[in-house]
Design a protein around this motif. Structure first.
Motif, PDB file in Angstrom:
ATOM      1  N   THR A  31       8.234   6.887  -7.037  1.00  0.00           N
ATOM      2  CA  THR A  31       8.230   5.563  -6.413  1.00  0.00           C
ATOM      3  C   THR A  31       9.490   4.766  -6.724  1.00  0.00           C
ATOM      4  OG1 THR A  31       7.027   4.630  -8.303  1.00  0.00           O
ATOM      5  CG2 THR A  31       5.718   5.443  -6.453  1.00  0.00           C
ATOM      6  N   ALA A 420      -2.515  -6.035  -4.295  1.00  0.00           N
ATOM      7  CA  ALA A 420      -2.772  -4.605  -4.106  1.00  0.00           C
ATOM      8  C   ALA A 420      -2.118  -3.743  -5.175  1.00  0.00           C
ATOM      9  CB  ALA A 420      -2.291  -4.173  -2.720  1.00  0.00           C
ATOM     10  N   GLY A 421      -1.386  -4.369  -6.097  1.00  0.00           N
ATOM     11  CA  GLY A 421      -0.749  -3.605  -7.171  1.00  0.00           C
ATOM     12  C   GLY A 421       0.623  -3.074  -6.819  1.00  0.00           C
ATOM     13  N   ALA A 422       1.378  -3.790  -5.970  1.00  0.00           N
ATOM     14  CA  ALA A 422       2.738  -3.386  -5.624  1.00  0.00           C
ATOM     15  C   ALA A 422       3.722  -4.327  -6.303  1.00  0.00           C
ATOM     16  CB  ALA A 422       2.946  -3.418  -4.111  1.00  0.00           C
ATOM     17  N   LYS A 442       4.062   1.054  -6.582  1.00  0.00           N
ATOM     18  CA  LYS A 442       2.707   0.820  -7.072  1.00  0.00           C
ATOM     19  C   LYS A 442       2.645   0.802  -8.597  1.00  0.00           C
ATOM     20  CE  LYS A 442      -0.590   0.777  -4.822  1.00  0.00           C
ATOM     21  NZ  LYS A 442      -1.327  -0.340  -4.211  1.00  0.00           N
ATOM     22  N   ARG A 445      -3.659  -1.591 -10.806  1.00  0.00           N
ATOM     23  CA  ARG A 445      -4.161  -2.927 -10.486  1.00  0.00           C
ATOM     24  C   ARG A 445      -4.961  -3.484 -11.652  1.00  0.00           C
ATOM     25  NH1 ARG A 445      -7.052  -2.988  -4.724  1.00  0.00           N
ATOM     26  NH2 ARG A 445      -7.305  -5.160  -5.409  1.00  0.00           N
TER      27      ARG A 445
END
Length: 515
Positions: A31, A420-422, A442, A445
């Motif tokens: 990521t 959303a945990g981004a 990401k 969360r």
């Protein structure tokens, strides 16, 4: 090594170090983040018995809570290569720090003691024994000490020709390890005592020399602790007891150091009291504006400075309690730390409203808008660390902190986490579309997130680093007309169809260097 080598989806960037198990590389994650990837020696990785132990021990290590550790993020087999992925911790190890700057003293020594005890409590709480706790396995991050490589020494046990007596590093082995007896968590406590003695005096507690000589002293002789700060000497002596049953557990160490608080709170105590400015101890003988954007023991050497950050105001009571327990455990000077009660802007604007909420600060953002608020303080000139803890209480937007900003132009670097945990780092200026410098990527969360941002001028560029809940998630540079020091603050943004409400529990601004 080919810089484009990819193992398990992780792109290896550069070698960080070598050890008995293999090599460790700094790597880019799938990521775009950073991680440390340990490649196990192929001779071990091809052994079916080793592979079974590898899977079992990694599964156990992944259960260890993240407090004051570099957590295991991933592991696997890529052909004949076994790899282990942990959080990348930026900073020197304890051996390097003591060698270059001399012994630790005062608050830094005591924060180190608390941090390693916190890590051991988390490790033992997951049913794991470290077995090789030593200075090179303690990294000194901007947020405090982090313990690495827990549980890994056990991978070469059992069917390996390496005997139990030789697992671990001789200078920090417990007497029962030397005698080849079963290893329990008490061996890690003994190693903790040796580590703190070494960190505080610059000497190994059982001296140096041939391994056999050192091991004999561990079993038969008393440790040499002269020169160790009185605030930790008593508990170190108990940790170095020859009798396993006479040693405190890791939890009891923590209780004695900070009054038996929770691991999460103890971790915040470490961050609050850890200055990161590792000044050598003396040589011892013997040894406020509103912004609303448009929608969307050695010779002294030259001192090094390590950046540092602190926990939010919620840790204040714990820090005071720790100071009462440990003489000299006092928080460093505070250029600015928010209680939000004074000088923060409140009221309504086109983007939404800001209000005080008890000890916190609440931003409610209209659908499709972004709201950012300045702290009533200017950033230090040479670099800044901004930290805040917040919760998205309503809606599906994002929130975080920003630095190198200007209320007049709307310039700022935003460090954000979405519901959303981004995570992302975005360069913004009022009236223009923000430029994404990192992400979105990401992260796990959680209901509340602690976000730490570092902005430091580096030649003609600004280096930006971001931590979320103690984990380094991004490190990028901006050389395209980078912003300079100015203001810092908090921000929140809503989704296109519903408002977002974010509550900030804490906020702090600190210099990124000792200047």
């Amino acid at each position: 090594m080919d810089g484009d080598r990819v193992i398990g989806g992780y792109t290896l960037r550069r070698l960080l170090g070598r050890g008995g198990m293999g090599e460790v590389y700094l790597a880019a994650t799938p990521t775009g983040g950073l991680a440390a990837v340990k490649l196990i020696h192929p001779a071990l990785a091809r052994d079916p018995a080793f592979r079974r132990r590898f899977e079992r021990e990694v599964a156990a290590a992944r259960l260890v809570a993240r407090f004051c550790t570099a957590p295991v993020l991933d592991a696997g087999l890529d052909g004949d290569v076994a790899y282990l992925v942990t959080e990348y911790v930026k900073g020197p190890d304890l051996a390097q720090a003591v060698n270059e700057q001399g012994p630790l003293a005062g608050g830094n020594l005591e924060a180190l003691a608390v941090g390693i005890a916190t890590a051991l409590s988390a490790i033992h709480g997951a049913g794991v024994i470290h077995r090789d706790l030593k200075p090179s396995n303690v990294l000194l991050s901007p947020l405090g000490p982090r313990v690495i490589d827990f549980g890994i020494a056990q991978l070469v046990e059992h069917d390996s020709p390496v005997s139990q007596a030789l697992l671990g590093t001789p200078a920090f082995m417990a007497p029962e390890q030397v005698r080849g007896e079963p290893v329990t968590p008490a061996a890690d406590v003994f190693a903790w005592g040796g580590l703190i003695a070494y960190a505080g005096t610059g000497r190994l507690p059982f001296g140096s020399g041939a391994a056999g000589t050192v091991l004999y002293r561990i079993v038969h002789d008393a440790p040499r602790l002269d020169g160790l700060d009185d605030g930790v000497r008593g508990v170190v002596e108990r940790a170095l007891a020859k009798d396993v049953l006479a040693r405190p557990t890791a939890a009891e160490l923590l209780a004695e150091l900070v009054g038996g608080t929770r691991l999460a709170a103890a971790s915040e105590v470490v961050e609050r009291t850890w200055t990161g400015n590792l000044t050598p101890a003396p040589l011892r003988t013997g040894g406020p504006a509103d912004g609303a954007g448009a929608p969307p023991g050695r010779a002294r050497r030259r001192r090094k400075r390590w950046p540092w950050a602190v926990a939010g105001s919620g840790a204040l009571v714990l820090a005071v309690a720790a100071a009462a327990t440990l003489p000299g455990l006092n928080a460093p000077s505070r250029p600015y730390e928010a209680g939000f009660a004074r000088s923060w802007a409140v009221g309504a604007s086109d983007a939404g409203t800001a209000r005080l909420d008890g000890a916190g600060y609440e931003l409610t953002v209209r659908p499709g808008w972004r709201l950012w608020k300045s702290a009533p303080v200017q950033e230090p000139e040479h670099g800044v660390i901004v930290s805040g803890r917040a919760t998205l209480e309503e809606g599906s937007g994002e929130y975080g902190v920003w630095c190198h900003g200007s209320a007049g132009s709307g310039e700022r670097y935003e460090f954000g986490v979405s519901g959303a945990g981004a995570v992302s780092i975005v360069k913004r200026r009022t009236g223009t579309q923000g430029k994404a410098l990192y992400g979105p990527a990401k992260v796990p969360r959680t209901a509340a997130n602690r976000i730490v941002a570092e902005c430091v001028r580096n030649g003609s560029a600004v280096t930006l680093r971001m931590w979320v809940n103690e984990n380094l998630v991004a490190e990028v540079s901006d050389a395209d007309a980078p912003y300079g020091p100015g203001e810092a603050g908090v921000h929140a943004a809503s989704g296109p169809t519903e408002q977002a409400r974010v509550r900030f529990e804490s906020f702090a601004v600190r210099p990124a260097t000792g200047t």
